[in-house]
Motif scaffolding. Structure first.
Motif, PDB file in Angstrom:
ATOM      1  N   UNK A  17      -8.209   1.715  -4.659  1.00 30.01           N
ATOM      2  CA  UNK A  17      -6.940   2.029  -3.980  1.00 30.01           C
ATOM      3  C   UNK A  17      -7.119   1.941  -2.478  1.00 30.01           C
ATOM      4  N   UNK A  18      -8.241   2.503  -1.992  1.00 29.20           N
ATOM      5  CA  UNK A  18      -8.503   2.470  -0.556  1.00 29.20           C
ATOM      6  C   UNK A  18      -8.689   1.031  -0.080  1.00 29.20           C
ATOM      7  N   UNK A  19      -9.388   0.223  -0.906  1.00 25.23           N
ATOM      8  CA  UNK A  19      -9.595  -1.178  -0.541  1.00 25.23           C
ATOM      9  C   UNK A  19      -8.258  -1.896  -0.433  1.00 25.23           C
ATOM     10  N   UNK A  20      -7.373  -1.647  -1.399  1.00 28.58           N
ATOM     11  CA  UNK A  20      -6.051  -2.260  -1.375  1.00 28.58           C
ATOM     12  C   UNK A  20      -5.274  -1.810  -0.140  1.00 28.58           C
ATOM     13  N   UNK A  21      -5.304  -0.509   0.149  1.00 26.74           N
ATOM     14  CA  UNK A  21      -4.612   0.019   1.316  1.00 26.74           C
ATOM     15  C   UNK A  21      -5.143  -0.604   2.598  1.00 26.74           C
ATOM     16  N   UNK A  22      -6.461  -0.748   2.673  1.00 26.53           N
ATOM     17  CA  UNK A  22      -7.059  -1.338   3.870  1.00 26.53           C
ATOM     18  C   UNK A  22      -6.579  -2.768   4.080  1.00 26.53           C
ATOM     19  N   UNK A  23      -6.434  -3.516   2.987  1.00 29.60           N
ATOM     20  CA  UNK A  23      -5.952  -4.891   3.082  1.00 29.60           C
ATOM     21  C   UNK A  23      -4.491  -4.923   3.509  1.00 29.60           C
ATOM     22  N   UNK A  24      -3.696  -4.015   2.951  1.00 30.55           N
ATOM     23  CA  UNK A  24      -2.279  -3.919   3.323  1.00 30.55           C
ATOM     24  C   UNK A  24      -2.133  -3.573   4.804  1.00 30.55           C
ATOM     25  N   UNK A  25      -2.960  -2.665   5.282  1.00 32.00           N
ATOM     26  CA  UNK A  25      -2.921  -2.286   6.691  1.00 32.00           C
ATOM     27  C   UNK A  25      -3.391  -3.437   7.583  1.00 32.00           C
ATOM     28  N   UNK A  26      -4.430  -4.124   7.146  1.00 36.44           N
ATOM     29  CA  UNK A  26      -4.953  -5.231   7.946  1.00 36.44           C
ATOM     30  C   UNK A  26      -3.934  -6.349   8.095  1.00 36.44           C
ATOM     31  N   UNK A  27      -3.253  -6.666   7.000  1.00 31.77           N
ATOM     32  CA  UNK A  27      -2.260  -7.741   7.033  1.00 31.77           C
ATOM     33  C   UNK A  27      -0.878  -7.225   7.436  1.00 31.77           C
ATOM     34  N   UNK A  28      -0.735  -5.907   7.463  1.00 26.29           N
ATOM     35  CA  UNK A  28       0.512  -5.206   7.791  1.00 26.29           C
ATOM     36  C   UNK A  28       1.670  -5.742   6.947  1.00 26.29           C
ATOM     37  N   UNK A  29       1.702  -5.264   5.715  1.00 26.86           N
ATOM     38  CA  UNK A  29       2.734  -5.655   4.767  1.00 26.86           C
ATOM     39  C   UNK A  29       3.861  -4.638   4.811  1.00 26.86           C
ATOM     40  N   UNK A  30       4.981  -4.952   5.459  1.00 26.22           N
ATOM     41  CA  UNK A  30       6.059  -3.977   5.652  1.00 26.22           C
ATOM     42  C   UNK A  30       6.633  -3.466   4.339  1.00 26.22           C
ATOM     43  N   UNK A  31       7.122  -2.245   4.372  1.00 25.65           N
ATOM     44  CA  UNK A  31       7.765  -1.563   3.242  1.00 25.65           C
ATOM     45  C   UNK A  31       6.773  -1.171   2.163  1.00 25.65           C
ATOM     46  N   UNK A  32       5.480  -1.300   2.446  1.00 27.95           N
ATOM     47  CA  UNK A  32       4.449  -0.921   1.488  1.00 27.95           C
ATOM     48  C   UNK A  32       3.999   0.514   1.742  1.00 27.95           C
ATOM     49  N   UNK A  33       3.843   1.271   0.688  1.00 34.88           N
ATOM     50  CA  UNK A  33       3.350   2.648   0.783  1.00 34.88           C
ATOM     51  C   UNK A  33       1.827   2.636   0.850  1.00 34.88           C
TER      52      UNK A  33
END
Length: 237
Positions: A17-33
């Motif tokens: 989950x943390x790995x996924x979150x880190x990728x979402x933050x790195x790529x900055x995927x809007x509207x993602x929790x």
């Protein structure tokens, strides 16, 4: 043995989950929790930033918010990253394109709203709705830049310069007092008796609201105070 196995599975799930979150933050995927733990690890200051309009962002905007007849130079616009609490109170990634003159204001305002746990359903570019303001508002999407005219007129809106933002527009609709038209159309239930206590997932904007107070402190005007129309979602500077 079963307890140990469950513990291992929980740790592995947490890691993924943390790995996924880190990728979402790195790529900055809007509207993602994302999790608060991931935000802490990533660095909250890195989640409230201002940058020039990149080629990737500009590609999303072209023909939508940045229309063919747009007279606003790309160089005067900025891409702002923010965090916000969604309807469920969870941390969600947001993005704003605005005029460079209000970018710092927006970072400060949305950081304070986030820290206070203020709920905003969605903050993504109006380009996700093909630059269609009605569709964006109907989805309760908070947005800023859109090269368009004021509804019902031929006059360019402050949104056309990226100097205006609409916050939680479904619950804070735009009302034409001369004919009673409400925008978005599905916001009509929230256009009257606004002083009454309504059970909505996000707060109404009025003069006691934190969102109102912060924007006013930063020198913005509020559309809810206008005489000929009431635009409760709208702040401009």
């Amino acid at each position: 043995m079963r307890t140990i196995l469950l513990s291992i599975i929980a740790v592995l799930c947490s890691m993924f989950c943390k790995a996924d979150d880190n990728e979402v933050l790195r790529t900055w995927t809007p509207a993602t929790v994302v999790s608060d733990e991931a935000i802490k690890a990533y660095g909250i200051d890195s989640c409230f930033t201002i940058s020039p309009i990149s080629d990737a962002i500009f590609s999303r905007m072209q023909g939508k918010s940045f229309k063919k007849n747009c007279t606003v130079p790309r160089s005067t616009l900025r891409y702002v990253k923010v965090l916000h609490r969604n309807i469920d109170g969870k941390t969600q990634l947001g993005e704003i394109v605005c005029n460079q003159s209000i970018a710092t204001d927006l970072v400060d305002i949305f950081r304070k709203l986030y820290d206070a746990g203020y709920k905003i359903e969605r903050i993504t570019l109006v380009d996700d709705y093909d630059g269609d303001d009605e569709r964006s508002m109907a989805a309760n999407n908070t947005s800023c830049f859109n090269f368009r005219v004021v509804s019902g007129t031929t006059t360019l809106s402050r949104h056309a310069q990226g100097r205006a933002i609409d916050v939680n527009p479904l619950y804070n609709p735009y009302i034409h007092l001369n004919n009673g038209k409400v925008e978005p159309a599905n916001g009509k239930p929230y256009a009257t008796n606004r002083t009454a206590q309504r059970k909505t997932p996000v707060p109404f904007i009025d003069t006691s609201d934190l969102c109102y107070r912060l924007f006013i402190q930063h020198g913005f005007r509020w559309g809810g105070s206008w005489r000929t129309t009431k635009d409760y979602q709208h702040f401009d500077k």
